[in-house]
Write a protein that holds these residues in place. Sequence first.
Motif, PDB file in Angstrom:
ATOM      1  N   ALA A 138      42.960  29.993  44.164  1.00  0.00           N
ATOM      2  CA  ALA A 138      42.410  29.558  45.457  1.00  0.00           C
ATOM      3  C   ALA A 138      42.310  28.043  45.563  1.00  0.00           C
ATOM      4  N   GLY A 139      42.559  27.338  44.459  1.00  0.00           N
ATOM      5  CA  GLY A 139      42.515  25.885  44.473  1.00  0.00           C
ATOM      6  C   GLY A 139      41.137  25.282  44.327  1.00  0.00           C
ATOM      7  N   THR A 140      40.159  26.077  43.901  1.00  0.00           N
ATOM      8  CA  THR A 140      38.794  25.568  43.744  1.00  0.00           C
ATOM      9  C   THR A 140      38.460  25.243  42.286  1.00  0.00           C
ATOM     10  N   LEU A 167      35.222  19.725  42.154  1.00  0.00           N
ATOM     11  CA  LEU A 167      36.569  19.346  41.726  1.00  0.00           C
ATOM     12  C   LEU A 167      36.613  17.918  41.181  1.00  0.00           C
ATOM     13  N   ARG A 195      40.521  23.602  38.759  1.00  0.00           N
ATOM     14  CA  ARG A 195      41.771  23.007  38.299  1.00  0.00           C
ATOM     15  C   ARG A 195      42.425  23.851  37.210  1.00  0.00           C
ATOM     16  N   SER A 196      43.725  24.068  37.373  1.00  0.00           N
ATOM     17  CA  SER A 196      44.480  24.865  36.407  1.00  0.00           C
ATOM     18  C   SER A 196      44.498  24.188  35.044  1.00  0.00           C
ATOM     19  N   GLN A 240      39.838  31.539  41.037  1.00  0.00           N
ATOM     20  CA  GLN A 240      39.501  30.218  41.572  1.00  0.00           C
ATOM     21  C   GLN A 240      40.663  29.244  41.429  1.00  0.00           C
ATOM     22  N   VAL A 241      41.411  29.359  40.336  1.00  0.00           N
ATOM     23  CA  VAL A 241      42.608  28.526  40.168  1.00  0.00           C
ATOM     24  C   VAL A 241      43.606  28.839  41.272  1.00  0.00           C
TER      25      VAL A 241
END
Length: 210
Positions: free
Chosen positions: A100-102, A56, A104-105, A97-98
């Motif tokens: 799940a927060g892993t 990240l 970045r959008s 993954q976006v």
Amino acid sequence: PFVALNCAALSENILESELFGHVRGAFTDASADRVGKFEFANGGTLFLDEVGDMPLATQIKLLRVLENNEITRVGSNETIKVNVRIVSATNRNLEDQVAAGTFRSDLYHRLKVITINLPRLAERSQDIPLLIEHFIKQLGKRHHKQIKGISTAARRVLMAYDWPGNVRQLRNVIESMVVVDYDGVLDLDDLPSELTGVAETVPAGDAHDL
């Protein structure tokens, strides 16, 4: 220039140095200034393989580069202008993954300009014969083996297999067959153990070599 970097193969600190470069003394063993991939690719293309595995913290810095077209070497305050086209690839579902927060959008949408979805190898079986021939030529030359072809029976097994590892797995299987072959024709006796079960379920055909 075309420059490639595997984002999954490096730790966070090393990945940043590979991408943006570093200056002497930026960290232990940084004995000299080093140009990063962005500078090497200036005026060309940077291919970020397995971008879904990028940490990240590095994602944030990559987004800044894409927005401003400038990089800062690790340990430096000086910005360097770059003009680089980004091509990225991943075997992960970035939308998941976006969520799940892993991933970045904002980076996801910045990279998502043109998307090419490559189906699993098993879903494009018409490619398998072409890949088989390509790998036989390539790997035969590499291992100094004269491979005349592949038997119909062995080809049928390769066509029937599900290929969970996709093209990389097919390449490894062909390489294994090339290495163990002793008569110049890849056949059932050259198949690796993971495909022997498939061979038992494929109907027998004629014995002609292709």
